[in-house]
Design a protein around this motif. Structure first.
Motif, PDB file in Angstrom:
ATOM      1  N   GLY A  22       0.843  -1.147  -0.005  1.00 56.33           N
ATOM      2  CA  GLY A  22      -0.001   0.018   0.101  1.00 56.33           C
ATOM      3  C   GLY A  22       0.784   1.365   0.060  1.00 56.33           C
ATOM      4  O   GLY A  22       0.724   2.155  -0.440  1.00 56.33           O
ATOM      5  N   THR A  23       2.231   1.204   0.680  1.00 57.93           N
ATOM      6  CA  THR A  23       2.985   2.441   0.796  1.00 57.93           C
ATOM      7  C   THR A  23       3.469   2.697  -0.607  1.00 57.93           C
ATOM      8  O   THR A  23       3.440   4.103  -0.879  1.00 57.93           O
ATOM      9  CB  THR A  23       3.919   1.981   1.747  1.00 57.93           C
ATOM     10  OG1 THR A  23       3.556   1.628   2.902  1.00 57.93           O
ATOM     11  CG2 THR A  23       5.053   3.035   1.712  1.00 57.93           C
ATOM     12  N   ASP A  55      -6.694   7.273   0.350  1.00 54.94           N
ATOM     13  CA  ASP A  55      -5.984   6.146   0.933  1.00 54.94           C
ATOM     14  C   ASP A  55      -7.042   5.255   1.493  1.00 54.94           C
ATOM     15  O   ASP A  55      -7.528   5.578   2.517  1.00 54.94           O
ATOM     16  CB  ASP A  55      -5.070   7.087   2.166  1.00 54.94           C
ATOM     17  CG  ASP A  55      -4.252   5.581   2.794  1.00 54.94           C
ATOM     18  OD1 ASP A  55      -4.643   4.507   2.760  1.00 54.94           O
ATOM     19  OD2 ASP A  55      -3.256   6.029   3.559  1.00 54.94           O
ATOM     20  N   GLN A  76      -7.534   1.023   4.464  1.00 56.74           N
ATOM     21  CA  GLN A  76      -8.412   0.320   5.403  1.00 56.74           C
ATOM     22  C   GLN A  76     -10.070   0.287   4.953  1.00 56.74           C
ATOM     23  O   GLN A  76     -10.852   0.056   5.712  1.00 56.74           O
ATOM     24  CB  GLN A  76      -8.528   1.171   6.707  1.00 56.74           C
ATOM     25  CG  GLN A  76      -7.028   1.323   7.124  1.00 56.74           C
ATOM     26  CD  GLN A  76      -6.784   1.911   8.643  1.00 56.74           C
ATOM     27  OE1 GLN A  76      -8.048   2.479   9.007  1.00 56.74           O
ATOM     28  NE2 GLN A  76      -5.786   2.035   9.193  1.00 56.74           N
ATOM     29  N   SER A  97      -4.075  -1.396   0.305  1.00 55.32           N
ATOM     30  CA  SER A  97      -2.902  -2.269   0.879  1.00 55.32           C
ATOM     31  C   SER A  97      -3.687  -3.521   1.037  1.00 55.32           C
ATOM     32  O   SER A  97      -4.766  -3.756   1.188  1.00 55.32           O
ATOM     33  CB  SER A  97      -2.573  -1.739   1.995  1.00 55.32           C
ATOM     34  OG  SER A  97      -1.875  -2.908   2.944  1.00 55.32           O
ATOM     35  N   LYS A 152      -5.738  -6.657   6.663  1.00 56.02           N
ATOM     36  CA  LYS A 152      -6.536  -5.833   6.027  1.00 56.02           C
ATOM     37  C   LYS A 152      -7.671  -6.442   5.530  1.00 56.02           C
ATOM     38  O   LYS A 152      -7.734  -7.715   5.544  1.00 56.02           O
ATOM     39  CB  LYS A 152      -6.018  -4.867   4.783  1.00 56.02           C
ATOM     40  CG  LYS A 152      -4.662  -4.245   5.249  1.00 56.02           C
ATOM     41  CD  LYS A 152      -5.077  -2.855   5.975  1.00 56.02           C
ATOM     42  CE  LYS A 152      -3.878  -2.221   6.593  1.00 56.02           C
ATOM     43  NZ  LYS A 152      -3.022  -1.198   6.031  1.00 56.02           N
TER      44      LYS A 152
END
Ligand SMILES: *Cc1c(COP(=O)(O)O)cnc(C)c1O
Length: 366
Positions: A60-61, A157, A160, A181, A186
């Protein structure tokens, strides 16, 4: 009865045969990196979100970093984000050379406060990253309107918030691009690291696709300096199997949340809210209460696992001291950090476990 904060094994057992067979197919093809399973998953996940393109990456980063780079964010630019997020949201901005600009939150939703966002916009601002924290979608339409008025890009983002909805539209289709992510815990988790960018912007999609693979646009044709951020074949296979179950798992999380809401109503433990028109997917069920640290100990003594997301806001982390923020700069985020508590939440959680956790909380309050 012990109640774990999270139980990945319980979920693995429900999909073991199907997922192992998918992994075997990938291995038999030796498509270890990218390949047909990743392509298939990218297409299906983008369609699930209601976006045109999906580009699988290794976390995800990386998804956040590459989406920012694809939109031209770099040194000298500013990107607005909340202080109460996983540090990766800020790191992704820093890795492009841009500066994270933090904006305090609305304590009701824990999301960026729109009024404060507007005040934080400067001539250097290039993008805004709203975080669909804990699985609740940010109220995107007014944010998009503000961004459009100032010529800014918006990157969700959604790390989540797989499957969460606002006005019937899924996260991933609400901004200019969205980042997911697939970290194992998750709502949709890989068997290792994984992430994905979804967008309906063809240029952004092409740039992310090149950036994840050393800047290649065709074999050995490098038009820019890129990264090695590709998704592994096995992760595509695992995620392809698990995507079919995501809605069911999210529905289980929602039922657990309804039960928690009911058991905690009228107590001094404040349940999360779900504003009209939004579908929360409860990646985390985060309550707010006084004497939080004593409560953690009390629950732990009963065998109930909890966590804090996140105990230290980004501006108070050593790594971000250089930004020059001070304690007191973001009073809502700081107050929340001292009172939030993530309760056990996973789709396989039983009603008895929810009852036990609620009973533990009631005992703690006494
Ligand atoms: C998990 C997460 C990330 C980072 O994802 P990784 O796959 O761990 O790199 C970014 N932002 C938020 C809000 C997250 O929860």
């Amino acid at each position: 009865m012990a109640v774990p904060f999270l139980d990945l094994k319980a979920q693995y057992e429900t999909i073991r045969d199907e997922v192992l067979s998918a992994i075997h197919t990938t291995l038999d093809r030796t498509s270890y990196i990218l390949g047909p399973d990743v392509t298939d998953f990218e297409n299906r996940f983008a369609a699930y979100c209601g976006a045109r393109f999906g580009i699988g990456v290794n976390s995800g980063t990386s998804a956040l970093q590459l989406a920012l780079l694809a939109m031209g964010v770099g040194p000298g630019d500013e990107v607005i984000l909340p202080p109460n997020t996983f540090i990766a949201t800020a790191e992704a901005v820093s890795m492009t050379g841009a500066r994270p600009v933090l904006v305090d939150i609305d304590p009701a939703t824990f999301h960026l406060d729109l009024g404060r966002v507007e005040k934080a916009i400067t001539p250097k601002t290039k993008a805004i990253i709203p975080v669909h924290l804990y699985g609740l979608p940010v109220d995107m339409p007014p944010l998009m309107e503000l961004a459009r008025a100032h010529g800014l890009k918006v990157i969700e983002d959604a790390c989540q918030a797989h499957g969460a909805e606002l006005g019937g539209r899924k996260t991933g289709s609400l901004g200019d691009a969205a980042c997911f992510s697939f970290y194992p815990s998750k709502n949709l988790g890989a068997f290792g690291e994984g992430g994905l960018v979804v967008t309906s912007d063809e240029k952004v999609a092409a740039a992310v696709r090149a950036l994840r693979d050393h800047g290649q646009t065709a074999k050995s044709d490098h038009r820019m300096i890129g990264y090695n951020a590709r998704m592994e074949g096995i992760q595509g296979a695992v995620l392809g199997v698990k995507l079919n179950r995501l809605d069911g798992w999210n529905e289980s999380r929602r039922q657990i949340a309804v039960l928690y809401d009911r058991l905690l109503s009228g107590t001094a433990v404040h349940s999360p809210m779900e504003p009209e028109g939004r579908r929360h997917v409860y990646h985390l069920y985060v309550v707010r209460l006084k004497n939080r640290d004593k409560m953690i100990k009390c629950l732990a003594d009963r065998g109930i696992g909890t966590a804090i997301h996140y105990p230290v806001p980004i501006h108070l982390q050593e790594a971000y001291r250089f930004l020059g923020y001070r304690p007191g700069d973001f009073p809502e985020a700081e107050a929340a950090a001292g009172e939030i508590l993530s309760l056990p939440m996973f789709p396989e959680m039983t009603e008895a476990m929810v009852n036990e956790t609620a009973e533990g909380l009631r005992e703690g309050l006494r």
